[in-house]
Design a protein around this motif. Structure first.
Motif, mmCIF file in Angstrom:
data_model
loop_
_atom_site.group_PDB
_atom_site.id
_atom_site.type_symbol
_atom_site.label_atom_id
_atom_site.label_comp_id
_atom_site.label_asym_id
_atom_site.label_seq_id
_atom_site.Cartn_x
_atom_site.Cartn_y
_atom_site.Cartn_z
ATOM 1 N N ASP A 189 0.818 -1.217 0.000
ATOM 2 C CA ASP A 189 0.000 0.000 0.000
ATOM 3 C C ASP A 189 0.854 1.271 0.000
ATOM 4 N N HIS A 190 1.844 1.326 0.899
ATOM 5 C CA HIS A 190 2.639 2.554 1.036
ATOM 6 C C HIS A 190 3.426 2.859 -0.233
ATOM 7 N N GLY A 191 4.151 1.879 -0.732
ATOM 8 C CA GLY A 191 4.982 2.117 -1.911
ATOM 9 C C GLY A 191 4.171 2.558 -3.113
ATOM 10 N N VAL A 192 3.020 1.950 -3.333
ATOM 11 C CA VAL A 192 2.196 2.314 -4.483
ATOM 12 C C VAL A 192 1.589 3.697 -4.288
ATOM 13 N N ALA A 193 1.233 4.050 -3.048
ATOM 14 C CA ALA A 193 0.708 5.393 -2.779
ATOM 15 C C ALA A 193 1.755 6.447 -3.105
ATOM 16 N N ILE A 194 3.010 6.198 -2.700
ATOM 17 C CA ILE A 194 4.093 7.135 -2.996
ATOM 18 C C ILE A 194 4.306 7.249 -4.503
#
Length: 350
Positions: A189-194
């Motif tokens: 989730d975090h990496g794709v949001a960034i």
């Protein structure tokens, strides 16, 4: 934030229109004003208000744990968080993965000339809110200013200390043959949001970072099952790299079940679009727990009963393997090696 000293200033900081200049890092009146009006006001605690270059606190019974983490994420603000809360969550989570209760943080800021005071206040306020929610105090720190073009706005390093209660032993070298491998929720989730923010990509459903402090979930887990062998938060390098680290530390192999690994549909679709493997994408509010097979049902149930572990899943088992390979049973019935991340799949992710 060394040298916190209350002074009488001619006029308060112009938060709305002001910008960082070299004077804010020179150790004089401007530095003291920035520290007092922005950092001390936001972080407000008795240790910080003492104005010393260090913080003194009582040592609790148990084993002390210390962790440090530097944060250079780009962009500074992203869906679900920012560099401020991320800098608190990162260090709190590193401490919590030992089974410790995080207690105190130190924060160091490298600020670039021209950085907007309004953005700095937003970041500092986010840090303060994250620290309060995690139950930790930011008790000391430092501020430096670099020339324009040398700092990309702001870099933050946080260092934390915590205490492991007696009887709790959680260690990356403690995975044993037959152990169950559990992940606390959806990965990537975090990496794709960034990446979606960085590349100005839009999807039907907004993908938000999962950044949060995990110490509450860890406390809940250990209260239900104190015999957890290993915990680790799969940040840079993602789940795959983290499991390879643990396998090497423990001298074991692992077999994962691809169908059991939780990935949100929108993250899975975004990864396919971007050519990324979610196994290697960073997370900021997920943990891997490894425990004895007989303890797994109780631990899994405890995790699923907590808001941050609602989508926890049993994803694999620890095997005997002198090569320390992490393998995965694919959805098609075959097996493949899940190797270490080679290179940097997503730079500046935390």
């Amino acid at each position: 934030m060394s040298g916190v000293v209350k002074k009488n200033y001619v006029r308060p900081l112009d938060i709305k229109n002001g910008r960082i200049d070299m004077g804010h890092g020179a150790g004089g009146r401007a530095s003291a004003q920035l520290i007092e009006e922005l950092f001390v006001t936001a972080f407000d605690n008795a240790w910080l208000k003492q104005g010393n270059d260090q913080a003194a606190f009582a040592v609790q019974t148990g084993r002390m744990v210390m962790a440090t983490d530097a944060h250079v994420v780009s962009p500074l603000f992203f869906p679900g968080g920012d560099i401020g809360c991320l800098s608190v969550h990162g260090t709190v989570n590193d401490i919590a993965m030992s089974g410790a209760t995080p207690l105190y943080l130190a924060a160091s800021f490298i600020l670039e000339v021209g950085f907007a005071l309004a953005d700095l206040k937003r970041i500092v306020d986010s840090m303060a809110a994250a620290a309060r929610q995690a139950g930790v105090a930011i008790v000391t720190g430092d501020t430096k200013v670099v020339e324009r073009g040398k700092g990309d706005g702001v870099f933050i390093t946080t260092t934390g200390v915590g205490v492991v209660p007696e009887g709790i032993v959680v260690d990356g070298a403690s995975a044993k043959q037959g152990d169950a491998i559990i992940v606390s929720g959806t990965i990537g989730d975090h990496g794709v949001a960034i990446m979606s923010k960085r590349e100005s990509l839009s999807f039907d459903t907004e993908i938000r970072s999962d950044t949060a402090a995990l110490n509450g979930l860890v406390n809940h887990m250990l209260a239900a099952m104190p015999r957890v062998h290993v915990m680790r938060d799969p940040t840079r390098g993602g789940l795959a790299t983290t499991l390879n680290e643990i396998a090497t530390q423990s001298g074991v192999g692992m077999l994962l079940d691809e169908a059991a690994i939780p990935v949100a549909p929108q993250v899975d679709a975004a990864c396919e679009f971007l050519g990324l493997d979610p196994l290697y994408v960073a997370n900021e509010c997920k943990l891997v727990a490894i425990c004895a097979p007989d303890d797994a049902p109780q631990l899994l149930a405890a995790m699923q009963s907590h808001p941050l572990g609602a989508h926890a899943a049993l994803i694999g088992v620890v095997m005997e393997d002198t090569h320390c390979f992490v393998q995965m049973k694919t959805r098609f019935g075959g097996r493949r090696i899940v190797d270490w991340l080679s290179g940097e799949q997503l730079p500046r992710i935390c």
